[in-house]
Design a protein around this motif. Structure first.
Motif, PDB file in Angstrom:
ATOM      1  N   PHE A 126      52.972 133.996  42.586  1.00  0.00           N
ATOM      2  CA  PHE A 126      52.628 134.313  43.968  1.00  0.00           C
ATOM      3  C   PHE A 126      53.508 133.540  44.948  1.00  0.00           C
ATOM      4  N   ARG A 127      53.629 132.254  44.769  1.00  0.00           N
ATOM      5  CA  ARG A 127      54.383 131.446  45.738  1.00  0.00           C
ATOM      6  C   ARG A 127      55.877 131.725  45.652  1.00  0.00           C
ATOM      7  N   GLU A 128      56.357 132.224  44.508  1.00  0.00           N
ATOM      8  CA  GLU A 128      57.778 132.543  44.367  1.00  0.00           C
ATOM      9  C   GLU A 128      58.115 133.929  44.917  1.00  0.00           C
ATOM     10  N   ARG A 129      57.218 134.903  44.714  1.00  0.00           N
ATOM     11  CA  ARG A 129      57.553 136.290  45.030  1.00  0.00           C
ATOM     12  C   ARG A 129      57.043 136.782  46.373  1.00  0.00           C
ATOM     13  N   PHE A 130      56.022 136.140  46.925  1.00  0.00           N
ATOM     14  CA  PHE A 130      55.441 136.652  48.166  1.00  0.00           C
ATOM     15  C   PHE A 130      56.123 136.007  49.358  1.00  0.00           C
ATOM     16  N   TRP A 131      56.833 136.822  50.114  1.00  0.00           N
ATOM     17  CA  TRP A 131      57.670 136.322  51.208  1.00  0.00           C
ATOM     18  C   TRP A 131      56.886 135.561  52.266  1.00  0.00           C
ATOM     19  N   LEU A 132      55.620 135.942  52.513  1.00  0.00           N
ATOM     20  CA  LEU A 132      54.867 135.302  53.597  1.00  0.00           C
ATOM     21  C   LEU A 132      54.690 133.809  53.349  1.00  0.00           C
ATOM     22  N   VAL A 133      54.290 133.441  52.137  1.00  0.00           N
ATOM     23  CA  VAL A 133      54.074 132.019  51.863  1.00  0.00           C
ATOM     24  C   VAL A 133      55.387 131.304  51.553  1.00  0.00           C
ATOM     25  N   ARG A 134      56.359 132.030  51.014  1.00  0.00           N
ATOM     26  CA  ARG A 134      57.631 131.393  50.675  1.00  0.00           C
ATOM     27  C   ARG A 134      58.459 131.063  51.919  1.00  0.00           C
ATOM     28  N   GLU A 135      58.464 131.967  52.888  1.00  0.00           N
ATOM     29  CA  GLU A 135      59.380 131.831  54.012  1.00  0.00           C
ATOM     30  C   GLU A 135      58.718 131.386  55.320  1.00  0.00           C
ATOM     31  N   TYR A 136      57.424 131.664  55.474  1.00  0.00           N
ATOM     32  CA  TYR A 136      56.793 131.430  56.768  1.00  0.00           C
ATOM     33  C   TYR A 136      55.603 130.473  56.717  1.00  0.00           C
ATOM     34  N   LEU A 137      54.834 130.522  55.653  1.00  0.00           N
ATOM     35  CA  LEU A 137      53.609 129.725  55.600  1.00  0.00           C
ATOM     36  C   LEU A 137      53.546 128.887  54.323  1.00  0.00           C
ATOM     37  N   PRO A 138      54.469 127.952  54.142  1.00  0.00           N
ATOM     38  CA  PRO A 138      54.415 127.108  52.945  1.00  0.00           C
ATOM     39  C   PRO A 138      53.136 126.283  52.873  1.00  0.00           C
ATOM     40  N   GLU A 139      52.516 126.024  54.030  1.00  0.00           N
ATOM     41  CA  GLU A 139      51.259 125.268  54.033  1.00  0.00           C
ATOM     42  C   GLU A 139      50.170 126.026  53.276  1.00  0.00           C
ATOM     43  N   VAL A 140      50.222 127.350  53.334  1.00  0.00           N
ATOM     44  CA  VAL A 140      49.254 128.172  52.607  1.00  0.00           C
ATOM     45  C   VAL A 140      49.477 128.039  51.107  1.00  0.00           C
ATOM     46  N   ALA A 141      50.730 127.984  50.690  1.00  0.00           N
ATOM     47  CA  ALA A 141      51.021 127.796  49.273  1.00  0.00           C
ATOM     48  C   ALA A 141      50.483 126.460  48.779  1.00  0.00           C
ATOM     49  N   VAL A 142      50.617 125.431  49.592  1.00  0.00           N
ATOM     50  CA  VAL A 142      50.087 124.116  49.219  1.00  0.00           C
ATOM     51  C   VAL A 142      48.567 124.175  49.101  1.00  0.00           C
ATOM     52  N   PHE A 143      47.920 124.869  50.038  1.00  0.00           N
ATOM     53  CA  PHE A 143      46.465 125.022  49.978  1.00  0.00           C
ATOM     54  C   PHE A 143      46.057 125.731  48.694  1.00  0.00           C
ATOM     55  N   ASP A 144      46.774 126.796  48.345  1.00  0.00           N
ATOM     56  CA  ASP A 144      46.437 127.545  47.130  1.00  0.00           C
ATOM     57  C   ASP A 144      46.779 126.768  45.866  1.00  0.00           C
ATOM     58  N   ASP A 145      47.775 125.899  45.930  1.00  0.00           N
ATOM     59  CA  ASP A 145      48.082 125.071  44.761  1.00  0.00           C
ATOM     60  C   ASP A 145      46.864 124.260  44.335  1.00  0.00           C
ATOM     61  N   ALA A 146      46.077 123.841  45.325  1.00  0.00           N
ATOM     62  CA  ALA A 146      44.927 122.983  45.045  1.00  0.00           C
ATOM     63  C   ALA A 146      43.737 123.756  44.503  1.00  0.00           C
ATOM     64  N   ARG A 147      43.627 125.040  44.837  1.00  0.00           N
ATOM     65  CA  ARG A 147      42.424 125.775  44.427  1.00  0.00           C
ATOM     66  C   ARG A 147      42.675 126.824  43.354  1.00  0.00           C
ATOM     67  N   ALA A 148      43.919 127.246  43.166  1.00  0.00           N
ATOM     68  CA  ALA A 148      44.217 128.277  42.173  1.00  0.00           C
ATOM     69  C   ALA A 148      44.056 127.725  40.769  1.00  0.00           C
ATOM     70  N   LEU A 149      43.461 128.511  39.907  1.00  0.00           N
ATOM     71  CA  LEU A 149      43.263 128.121  38.512  1.00  0.00           C
ATOM     72  C   LEU A 149      44.383 128.712  37.674  1.00  0.00           C
ATOM     73  N   PRO A 150      45.119 127.898  36.900  1.00  0.00           N
ATOM     74  CA  PRO A 150      46.173 128.466  36.050  1.00  0.00           C
ATOM     75  C   PRO A 150      45.632 129.590  35.172  1.00  0.00           C
ATOM     76  N   VAL A 151      46.346 130.703  35.141  1.00  0.00           N
ATOM     77  CA  VAL A 151      45.859 131.884  34.443  1.00  0.00           C
ATOM     78  C   VAL A 151      45.681 131.615  32.957  1.00  0.00           C
ATOM     79  N   ASP A 152      46.598 130.891  32.358  1.00  0.00           N
ATOM     80  CA  ASP A 152      46.476 130.615  30.924  1.00  0.00           C
ATOM     81  C   ASP A 152      45.244 129.773  30.621  1.00  0.00           C
ATOM     82  N   ARG A 153      44.919 128.840  31.500  1.00  0.00           N
ATOM     83  CA  ARG A 153      43.722 128.026  31.296  1.00  0.00           C
ATOM     84  C   ARG A 153      42.467 128.886  31.401  1.00  0.00           C
TER      85      ARG A 153
END
Length: 247
Positions: A126-153
């Motif tokens: 998500f953070r690599e492919r979605f332009w909104l968080v990659r280019e404009y809202l990196p703060e959102v990516a940081v927020f999601d880093d804290a709450r997103a659960l790794p899919v493999d886990r």
């Protein structure tokens, strides 16, 4: 107070089930005879065989359409159901909101007789492919880093689940995070942002500089020049995944 008692007041304006995503969810549920929807919200994607919705927010329960399955206000970590209560259990874009995801997943496993279907996302994709968080809202990516659960886990907690990509259509009717990937002006609409938890929870003050940059790039044509390839695509894979676990 449940989180969506505050976030969900305008949910129905922008979060309408998309039929293509619905088809994938229903195919994953397969021949299930009765389904429990955990973290059910307003009831999006519930098949006709849904027998119970579990949702902690009274605001979300209040927006369920007439004729929906009965709803009980409870949390995933403590489902008010007996062991093996349903043929299948579904939990769509909700695990990241649970206070104890491991306990919630254990409850899904306890209640489901045959199958569990979970819709989530792969944060690295998500953070690599979605332009909104990659280019404009990196703060959102940081927020999601804290709450997103790794899919493999999550797949491992489910006892081994297969993973199915869920591409997002360009005209997706369900306004979740990346739904407007080909309609960038939508992210400038506060009503759209109110229906996207990662934006609503990050806060308008934090989003303001990135949104101003997006507005400027849309006005100048820079966004369209940079993302011309997207304008010819019907769908994109930005990391949304269906996990399907057989019991």
């Amino acid at each position: 107070m449940a989180l969506y008692d505050s976030l969900g007041t305008t949910y129905g304006l922008t979060r309408r089930p998309d039929p293509r995503i619905a088809a994938r969810v229903h195919a994953a549920l397969g021949d299930a005879t009765d389904v429990v929807n955990v973290g059910a919200g307003t009831g999006s994607y519930e098949p006709a065989c849904t027998v119970l919705a579990v949702e902690p927010s009274r605001v979300m329960v209040g927006q369920r359409p007439p004729g929906s399955a009965p709803a009980v206000r409870a949390v995933a970590e403590r489902l008010p159901l007996r062991d093996g209560a349903a043929d299948a259990v579904m939990a769509l874009l909700t695990v990241h909101h649970w206070s104890d995801p491991a306990a919630g997943v254990a409850e899904l496993c306890r209640v489901a007789r045959r199958r569990i279907v979970v819709l989530t996302w792969d944060q690295e994709v998500f953070r690599e492919r979605f332009w909104l968080v990659r280019e404009y809202l990196p703060e959102v990516a940081v927020f999601d880093d804290a709450r997103a659960l790794p899919v493999d886990r999550l797949a491992a907690w489910l006892g081994g689940a297969r993973q199915e990509p869920v591409p997002v259509p360009y005209d997706c009717t369900d306004g979740f995070g990346a739904a407007f990937w080909r309609r960038p002006h939508a992210y400038l609409d506060p009503r759209v942002r109110a229906g996207v938890s990662l934006l609503a929870q990050t806060g308008e003050d934090v989003l303001a500089p990135g949104l101003a940059k997006l507005a400027a790039d849309l006005s100048s044509g820079r966004w369209h020049a940079r993302h011309a390839d997207l304008l010819a695509r019907d769908s994109v894979d930005v990391g949304y995944r269906l996990l399907v676990a057989e019991r």
